[in-house]
Design a protein around this motif. Structure first.
Motif, short mmCIF file in Angstrom:
data_model
loop_
_atom_site.label_atom_id
_atom_site.label_comp_id
_atom_site.label_asym_id
_atom_site.label_seq_id
_atom_site.Cartn_x
_atom_site.Cartn_y
_atom_site.Cartn_z
N PHE A 184 0.79 -1.26 -0.09
CA PHE A 184 -0.14 0.09 -0.12
C PHE A 184 0.77 1.39 0.02
N CYS A 185 1.73 1.05 0.95
CA CYS A 185 2.88 2.30 0.91
C CYS A 185 3.46 2.68 -0.47
N ALA A 186 3.98 1.51 -1.04
CA ALA A 186 4.59 1.60 -2.33
C ALA A 186 3.58 2.14 -3.54
N TYR A 187 2.06 1.70 -3.35
CA TYR A 187 1.20 2.15 -4.40
C TYR A 187 0.92 3.61 -4.10
N GLU A 188 0.90 4.39 -2.80
CA GLU A 188 0.94 5.70 -2.62
C GLU A 188 2.04 6.43 -3.31
N ALA A 212 10.71 9.27 1.39
CA ALA A 212 10.59 8.92 2.64
C ALA A 212 9.19 8.96 3.07
N ASN A 213 8.79 7.51 3.46
CA ASN A 213 7.37 7.41 3.94
C ASN A 213 7.33 7.08 5.45
N ASN A 214 6.67 8.18 5.98
CA ASN A 214 6.30 8.07 7.21
C ASN A 214 7.71 8.15 8.18
N VAL A 256 12.73 13.57 -8.42
CA VAL A 256 11.80 14.09 -7.47
C VAL A 256 11.91 13.58 -6.15
N VAL A 257 11.68 14.40 -5.00
CA VAL A 257 11.91 13.73 -3.77
C VAL A 257 10.38 13.90 -3.18
N ILE A 258 10.00 12.75 -2.35
CA ILE A 258 8.60 12.89 -1.92
C ILE A 258 8.64 12.21 -0.49
N PHE A 259 7.83 12.81 0.31
CA PHE A 259 7.87 12.71 1.68
C PHE A 259 6.49 12.97 2.23
N PHE A 282 -2.07 14.28 -2.41
CA PHE A 282 -2.46 12.78 -1.82
C PHE A 282 -1.91 12.64 -0.56
N GLY A 283 -1.61 13.88 0.39
CA GLY A 283 -0.94 13.73 1.60
C GLY A 283 0.55 13.56 1.67
N TYR A 284 1.07 13.97 0.41
CA TYR A 284 2.63 13.95 0.43
C TYR A 284 3.07 15.15 -0.40
#
Length: 197
Positions: free
Chosen positions: A32-36, A132-134, A160-163, A189-191
């Motif tokens: 799910f986190c990878a999907y996000e 960086a997820n969570n 891109v950097v995504i967190f 989407f919250g990121y």
């Protein structure tokens, strides 16, 4: 890190939290986190297969393992050695028995997935996607700045950097990056996504 790390004596319990005793929920949470991240990238698999990816603060690597299929090369980095040891243990144990076949086949592509706990091993490798997820929201303010600066350094121009983080706690932090002409900061989407121009 500036805070007490004794809770990392059990990486899976710390990272997986409520999923520590449920392998299926633990695995599907990684998916799910990878999907996000993939949803934010909004790219076709054919557009990603030549790209590289870094999971910054990967913990036990559950997100890294789930997302690595889409990229030419993926790296999971976490400064906590016990997390990386656990990630490597899980990596080496994910195998699938095939009826009639004398050996077991890996469910992972070991050639394009690596894990590191020493920042010096990866700080000079640039990637197309760094996420960086969570992670960021759990760091003190000064360490948030360091982490995002590291992520930008490890990202190619055009990458891109995504967190994700709590906007109300990170407004000053985000203002700092929004002021740079070479960076484009967006929120979806919250990121947060920082395009390195």
């Amino acid at each position: 890190m500036a805070f007490n790390l004794e809770h990392w004596d059990n990486p899976r319990e710390t990272i997986a939290n409520v999923y520590k005793d449920n392998d299926m929920a633990y695995t599907t949470h990684g998916i799910f986190c990878a999907y996000e991240i993939l949803k934010i990238l909004d790219k076709k698999p054919s557009e990603l297969i030549t790209k590289t990816c870094l999971d910054y603060g990967c913990g036990t690597g559950k997100n890294t393992r789930a997302i690595h299929y889409f990229f030419a090369n993926s790296i999971g980095y976490d400064p906590v050695e016990s997390c990386i040891a656990y990630a490597l243990e899980e990596f080496n144990n994910i195998i699938k028995p095939v009826p009639g076949f004398p050996d077991k086949l890996s469910l992972l592509n070991p050639g394009n997935l690596q894990f590191y706990s020493n920042l010096n091993d990866v700080i000079n490798i640039e990637h197309d996607v760094t996420f960086a997820n969570n992670v960021i929201e759990h760091l003190p303010h000064e360490e948030q700045m360091t982490a995002i600066s590291n992520m930008l350094k490890m990202t190619k121009t055009g990458g891109v950097v995504i967190f994700n983080t709590f906007p109300e706690r990170s407004r000053e932090l985000l203002n700092h990056y929004e002021a740079h002409n070479s960076l484009e900061v967006t929120f979806n989407f919250g990121y947060y996504t920082i395009l390195k121009k």
